[in-house]
Design an enzyme around this catalytic site. Structure first.
Site, PDB file in Angstrom:
ATOM      1  CG  ASP A 147      38.128  34.494  71.366  1.00  0.00           C
ATOM      2  OD1 ASP A 147      38.336  33.413  70.795  1.00  0.00           O
ATOM      3  OD2 ASP A 147      38.904  34.969  72.211  1.00  0.00           O
ATOM      4  CG  HIS A 224      40.860  31.218  71.802  1.00  0.00           C
ATOM      5  ND1 HIS A 224      40.587  32.567  71.724  1.00  0.00           N
ATOM      6  CD2 HIS A 224      42.180  31.106  72.066  1.00  0.00           C
ATOM      7  CE1 HIS A 224      41.723  33.232  71.920  1.00  0.00           C
ATOM      8  NE2 HIS A 224      42.704  32.372  72.137  1.00  0.00           N
ATOM      9  CB  SER A 556      44.739  33.910  74.038  1.00  0.00           C
ATOM     10  OG  SER A 556      44.845  34.114  72.670  1.00  0.00           O
TER      11      SER A 556
END
Ligand SMILES: *[C@@H]1O[C@H](CO)[C@@H](O)[C@H](O)[C@H]1NC(C)=O
Ligand SMILES: *[C@@H]1O[C@H](CO)[C@@H](O)[C@H](O)[C@H]1NC(C)=O
Ligand SMILES: *[C@@H]1O[C@H](CO)[C@@H](O)[C@H](O)[C@H]1NC(C)=O
Ligand SMILES: *[C@@H]1O[C@H](CO)[C@@H](O)[C@H](O)[C@H]1NC(C)=O
Ligand SMILES: *[C@@H]1O[C@H](CO)[C@@H](O)[C@H](O)[C@H]1NC(C)=O
Ligand SMILES: *[C@@H]1O[C@H](CO)[C@@H](O)[C@H](O)[C@H]1NC(C)=O
Length: 805
Positions: A147, A224, A556
């Site tokens: 990520d 994220h 996600s």
């Protein structure tokens, strides 16, 4: 077969060649050589350089061009090449495929389009995981998160009390870098952290900090990666919420497997608050992770459609080799819904996750002129009283976009905007409203978009029915109405839940519709998880707020929910293959919501089908005791490899031969002549031992097989008897034989047959059913996906033949 492979490969190569505007343009290519035959990584690298040197004037030039040599989990390299060099290499001995490294994208919206949830598990909704399991399991399991990196100071990555030392099997690293000190960052929880930047920098140039914040280290600038990692394996942190003064979703944050270990592989980088991840870097992360000893890989990104062939996709290649080593790979399905066939990450050896809501909402009360009441959704912190104004006052044609702005200040006003006027997205409308200096925005959207977003400006989302009423009232008012907006509340146990999000990518797969994708759905709307305090929660530069916990929405966020549960299963059943674990998740998934009806799919506001949610919504408790599993080993994927055009030599070099698994090439065998195969054989992957069953182009009676393995726990079992129950797809009779499966201590595996008999005239439409095996306690459910095709003249003969049965 060899011929058809050449055609297949020639096609994909020439396609990519024609796409290059100038033959002299160079790109980063990936040269894939299959399984690493060589035990010594250094020798493999040497071989790579030798191979690369054959297309360069000197070894030095070749070294310059090389980005990575992949040498642990599999063999290959990435290098800057021109098309001629790429073509020459593709014909070299031992090369399986050569393809351009593309850029993949993160599967969150920029937190705008769809927002807001919490991973507070304090509700006991059936999709959640009992704390006692989370504390019992996961301790030895290492989850690799590919990520945007990690914010190690978050409390989510503190060691849980009593956590044992770093597992001895761990061979990975915690590397130093900008603002990242391994001695401070890594611990028994966060056991590894690395970053991969070569592919990114060759594609986008050197990291540019004037453009957007980034760190040349595993440190997370985008949020994220911190968010997904804490969702999968975050430690338990009490009393957290979104916005201290708002206190939304207050409760305990924890990952699915809070005792599992975290290994961070930073492959995605910030450009203007958008994450970009190049395939060259991603493959390097796979190569290392497979060597480092991770047990689960969680990857919330993908290449947008059009999808690429399995042999020329890094996510496919990386996850294939991971599967061979017993490592489960979980991908997000993408945020391309609700249109069909835009699902991403559709490999048969990994898991693709769709996204749905939990039972939490953020109702926000609006009152007009002290009498007319509306209920929207939002994250409004402070009460507001202001005049309500129509969009037409500030925007030409009432289109709430900066480009349509009239030069009129909306200072002190709340603007009412409709998303369908000019087809405006939330982020555009909010930016435009901020631009007019409005005090707040009421944004009206179709019923299919239910979820609020976090914003800078006070923002309430209203459905079209209430919005229409409000617009009517506004147009009939002589004086501007006074609107009161009250602080949003956090409300649990909203029914129905879950609901599939409108943007969740739908099946069937555009490249391999003959097996079902997505596989499963999981929560991913308004998930509250850890966030870097230096990253604006809305990912908008002007947002000066600093938060440690943030809402995000997307597949996600659904992906790490599944990764966390996979970690628990891995810990409870270390011997289970990735396919067995996936099977446990899929066959126990549920399709009934809290209102005891079919789970809804918004986007269409209808009952969901397998293209929306795969086998259903994840049910971790049942997954821990699935009864039976549809297992698959590498050998079971060979038919698939044949069907997608690999020849036998290539399959031999793809497949890892371990002791006890050496068939001396016997099973690496494709049907040499498809036309001579047995009658009724389907030239598709219907016989792949997948937990879902797909039959395409059903023209006449067709039979497929499945094999199930008894994995029932409990000491006293001697014999287990499973009975079958079938729900026919519309217009298809499904006959399962045998009708019961008997397992004993000496017979733990049973094969059964499913015959599909079309009994309607139809063409090109999908119908759905299910098969459930049950021993009275376990319910092992497989969705059926059937496409009947009996309506053409050619096919009507087949239909008559059926009628004679
Ligand atoms: C590709 O690169 C090689 C080696 O640098 C060079 O000899 C060749 O002319 C180049 N071909 C094209 C089409 O650019
Ligand atoms: C960085 O980005 C800014 C804004 O896009 C640009 O003006 C500048 O030239 C870039 N710097 C480098 C070193 O690329
Ligand atoms: C949680 O935090 C809030 C705000 O910091 C505080 O007011 C509240 O008392 C805390 N609750 C608990 C149970 O600790
Ligand atoms: C907008 O209006 C203000 C005040 O009426 C004026 O000073 C300004 O020049 C106007 N701007 C444009 C772009 O018309
Ligand atoms: C509106 O926003 C744009 C950027 O989105 C900005 O350049 C412009 O100056 C803004 N205009 C006003 C009146 O705030
Ligand atoms: C249906 O059958 C016809 C005739 O065999 C074939 O041409 C067509 O491609 C089939 N359609 C689908 C969707 O499989």
């Amino acid at each position: 077969m060899a011929h058809s492979f050449l055609y297949f490969w020639g096609l994909s190569l020439s396609l990519s060649l024609y796409l290059i505007p100038s033959a002299f343009t160079s790109h980063v290519y990936i040269v894939y050589l299959g399984h690493n035959q060589n035990k010594v990584p250094l020798l493999t690298s040497k071989h790579h350089l030798q191979l690369l040197s054959t297309v360069f004037a000197s070894k030095e030039d070749a070294k310059q061009a090389m980005l990575y040599s992949y040498k642990h989990g599999f063999s290959g390299f990435s290098a800057t090449l021109n098309s001629t060099q790429a073509q020459i290499l593709s014909n070299a001995k031992g090369v399986i495929s050569v393809f351009k490294s593309k850029t993949t994208h993160l599967h969150t919206t920029r937190s705008w389009d769809f927002l807001g949830l919490s991973m507070d598990y304090s509700t006991d909704h059936k999709g959640t995981i009992p704390l006692k399991w989370q504390q019992a399991y996961g301790g030895d399991v290492i989850v690799g998160v590919f990520d945007t990196g990690i914010w190690p100071d978050s409390h989510s990555f503190r060691e849980e009390p009593g956590m044992g030392p770093v597992p001895r099997s761990w061979k990975g690293k915690c590397v130093a870098g900008e603002h990242f000190d391994p001695a401070r960052a890594c611990n028994r929880k966060l056991i590894g952290a690395t970053y991969y930047l070569k592919g990114f920098e060759r594609r986008y140039g050197k990291l540019n900090r004037t453009r957007s914040i980034e760190y040349r280290s595993p440190l997370d600038a985008l949020g994220h990666g911190t968010h997904t990692a804490s969702t999968a394996v975050g430690s338990i942190v009490k009393n957290v919420s979104f916005l201290e003064d708002g206190g939304f979703a207050r409760g305990t944050a924890r990952g699915g497997a809070p005792r599992a270990r975290l290994a961070v592989y930073k492959v995605c980088w910030n450009i203007n608050f958008d994450g970009r991840c190049t395939e060259a870097d991603i493959l390097a992360a796979f190569d290392d992770a497979l060597h480092d000893g991770v047990h689960v890989i969680s990857a919330s990104f993908g290449l947008r459609p059009p999808l690429r062939a399995f042999s020329v996709s890094t996510a496919s290649i990386g996850s294939f080799h991971a599967m061979q080593m017993g490592i489960s790979v979980v991908f997000s399905a993408g945020n391309n819904g609700p249109d069909p066939s835009l699902v991403e990450n559709v490999f048969p050896w990994s898991i693709s996750v769709a996204v749905s809501t939990i039972d939490r909402t953020f109702p926000t009360r609006i009152i007009l002129d002290g009498s007319l009441s509306f209920l929207g959704e939002g994250f409004v912190v402070h009460p507001i009283t202001a005049e309500l104004s129509g969009a037409g006052t500030y925007f030409f044609s009432g289109v709430c976009r900066t480009q349509s702005m009239k030069n009129v200040s909306a200072d002190g006003k709340i603007i009412l905007c409709f998303s369908n006027v000019g087809s405006v997205r939330r982020e555009e409308a909010e930016a435009a409203a901020r631009n007019t200096s409005a005090t707040g925005l009421i944004f009206v959207e179709p019923l299919s978009r239910l979820f609020p977003d976090i914003t800078i400006l006070p923002f309430v989302q209203l459905d079209i029915i209430q919005g229409t009423k409000m617009a009517q009232y506004l147009s009939e008012s002589i004086d501007p109405p006074i609107v009161q907006i009250f602080p949003s509340k956090t409300v649990l146990k909203r029914s129905p839940a879950p609901i599939v999000a409108d943007f969740s990518s739908r099946g069937p797969s555009s490249i391999s519709p003959d097996f079902l994708k997505p596989d499963i759905s999981a929560p991913g709307i308004n998930i509250l998880a850890a966030w870097p305090p230096k990253t604006p929660p809305t990912l908008v530069q002007e947002d000066s707020r600093s938060v440690n916990w943030n809402f995000q929405s997307g597949t996600s966020m659904a992906c790490p929910h599944v990764s966390g549960v996979v970690a628990l299963l891995k810990s409870a059943y270390p011997d289970w293959s990735p396919a067995a674990i996936r099977s446990a998740l899929m066959t126990t998934a549920y399709t009934i919501d809290t209102s005891n009806d079919q789970i809804l799919a918004v986007g269409s506001i209808k009952a969901s089908d397998p293209f929306d949610i795969g086998a259903g919504h994840i049910n971790p408790i049942r997954a821990m005791d699935p009864g039976l599993v549809y297992d698959m080993k590498t050998q079971d994927y060979i038919i698939f490899l044949c069907n997608i055009g690999y020849n036998e030599d290539q399959i031999r070099s793809l497949v890892l031969h371990t002791h006890g698994n050496t068939n001396n090439g016997k099973n690496t065998y494709c049907f040499s002549d498809p036309s001579s195969s047995e009658a009724g054989r389907i030239t598709s992957n219907a016989n792949l031992n997948y937990p879902s069953i797909t039959v395409l182009n059903l023209q006449r009676t067709t039979t497929i097989t499945r094999t199930v393995h008894n994995v029932a726990t409990g000491q006293g079992w001697k014999v287990a008897v499973y009975f079958v129950r079938v729900v026919n797809p519309h217009g298809v009779d499904v006959v399962v034989w045998p009708k019961l499966l008997i397992f004993s201590p000496i017979k733990q595996e049973c094969t059964y047959y499913v015959t599909f008999i079309p009994n309607k005239i139809s063409q090109g439409r999908y119908d759905f059913g299910e098969i459930i095996w049950s021993d009275g306690f376990h319910y092992v459910r497989s969705p059926l996906v059937v496409l009947v095709n009996t309506s053409t003249t050619a096919a009507s003969a087949g239909f008559q033949a059926t009628a004679n049965i």
